[in-house]
Enzyme design. Structure first.
Site, PDB file in Angstrom:
ATOM      1  N   HIS A  70      17.704 -16.741 140.303  1.00 35.39           N
ATOM      2  CA  HIS A  70      19.065 -17.111 140.703  1.00 35.39           C
ATOM      3  C   HIS A  70      19.998 -15.910 140.585  1.00 35.39           C
ATOM      4  CE1 HIS A  70      21.343 -17.112 136.891  1.00 35.39           C
ATOM      5  NE2 HIS A  70      20.216 -17.470 136.317  1.00 35.39           N
ATOM      6  N   CYS A  71      21.039 -15.941 141.409  1.00 36.66           N
ATOM      7  CA  CYS A  71      22.155 -15.004 141.260  1.00 36.66           C
ATOM      8  C   CYS A  71      23.401 -15.842 141.020  1.00 36.66           C
ATOM      9  CB  CYS A  71      22.268 -14.083 142.485  1.00 36.66           C
ATOM     10  SG  CYS A  71      22.518 -14.943 144.068  1.00 36.66           S
TER      11      CYS A  71
END
Length: 335
Positions: A89-90
């Site tokens: 994830h970012c």
């Protein structure tokens, strides 16, 4: 492959999480157990952001590729050490995590991207504090051993939320002494969400009576409202026992740091009591110091108890010994 936040939370029991945000973003708050492999570090992220504002998206993308290029082999090698299948994830589930997945995919690392990114996780966390919980509040004067009782209840198989442990603070002006630094509010909220996520909300949950602030951290409004409407069990412990327990708890604290903490409550304590406590502290008479400080803390507790008088279901006396046995008694009282 993109995952919803609910599927992501289920899969993380089997797969490691890689947070590809910058180290600064990660330090501000992250998913517990997530490993940080920044695709753009702090400095690079600023450079890309500056180009985006001044030159537009295309130039910013080129800047990002130019900066990441020399580190790409290190990013892939570090990821391979974690495993051959990962969750990624970012911040918003956008370009950073998408590019990361493509890069490691070329090295045959299977990845699953969190749709909505860390922002989706935060939204889920913030929702959790509003979920209806069957809270039972443990209250009592300072030094009553509420945290010890709470952990004893856990040993008995009861569900608890230990706010002071999560906040790395015991709540009073002296609550940060001899403890690690407090987490950021964001990290505290994430850790709190993880505790709530593990609970069976159809069952009772014990929680210690706290003010809205635990050290520098403010409790989420949704949880705070529930704490202010739940039934209260008051723990009654003789003052002499409480003084003894507090001496054991704070007796080893650095004297200068203890004095600085006392200075914070000078106005509330009163100049005469503060001077008397400081004198006893310099004489290494910690029992006398604590006895003086309790004149303020006991008064504050009594005033608070008056406001929640209608919610106090029972008062239970404790001699300060055998927390496990006392926890069993509380469970019977709660029934």
């Amino acid at each position: 492959m993109q995952l919803s936040i609910d599927d992501f939370l289920k899969l993380r029991a089997q797969l490691p999480i890689v947070d590809v945000r910058s180290e600064g973003e990660y330090q501000q708050g992250h998913i517990p157990a997530a490993l940080n492999i920044p695709i753009l570090n702090n400095t690079e992220r600023i450079a890309v952001g500056t180009d985006y504002k001044q030159k537009g998206q295309q130039e910013a993308i080129k800047t990002g590729f130019r900066l990441v290029g020399p580190r790409l082999i290190d990013i892939v090698s570090e990821t391979e050490k974690i495993g051959k299948e990962i969750l990624v994830h970012c911040w918003r589930g956008g370009m950073r995590s998408s590019n990361f997945c493509q890069f490691v995919g070329m090295a045959r690392v299977k990845s699953h991207q969190l749709a909505g990114g860390y922002k989706a996780y935060r939204a889920k966390a913030l929702e959790s504090y509003k979920l209806p919980m069957q809270l039972t509040i443990i209250s009592g004067c300072t030094g009553s051993g509420k945290s010890e009782i709470l952990r004893a209840l856990k040993n008995q198989g009861e569900q608890i939320i230990d706010l002071e442990q999560l906040a790395s603070h015991k709540g009073s002006a002296f609550g940060g002494l001899m403890l690690p630094p407090q987490p950021t509010t964001e990290q505290f909220q994430n850790d709190l969400f993880e505790e709530i996520h593990k609970l069976d909300l159809s069952r009772r949950v014990w929680i210690e009576d706290e003010s809205i602030a635990v050290g520098k951290i403010f409790l989420p409004e949704g949880l705070w409202r529930q704490m202010n409407s739940g039934p209260v069990i008051e723990i009654e412990v003789d003052k002499a026992v409480r003084i003894e327990r507090l001496v054991q708890e704070y007796g080893a604290a650095d004297k200068d740091m203890f004095l600085q903490a006392m200075i914070q409550i000078t106005k509330k304590l009163g100049g005469q009591h503060f001077n008397a406590a400081r004198e006893k502290l310099l004489q290494d008479d910690m029992a006398a110091v604590i006895a003086i400080l309790l004149t303020y803390y006991d008064k504050a507790y009594t005033n608070g108890l008056i406001r929640k008088k209608q919610r106090v279901k029972t008062s239970v006396s404790w001699n300060g010994n055998d927390a496990d046995a006392f926890a069993a008694t509380l469970i019977q009282q709660a029934k």
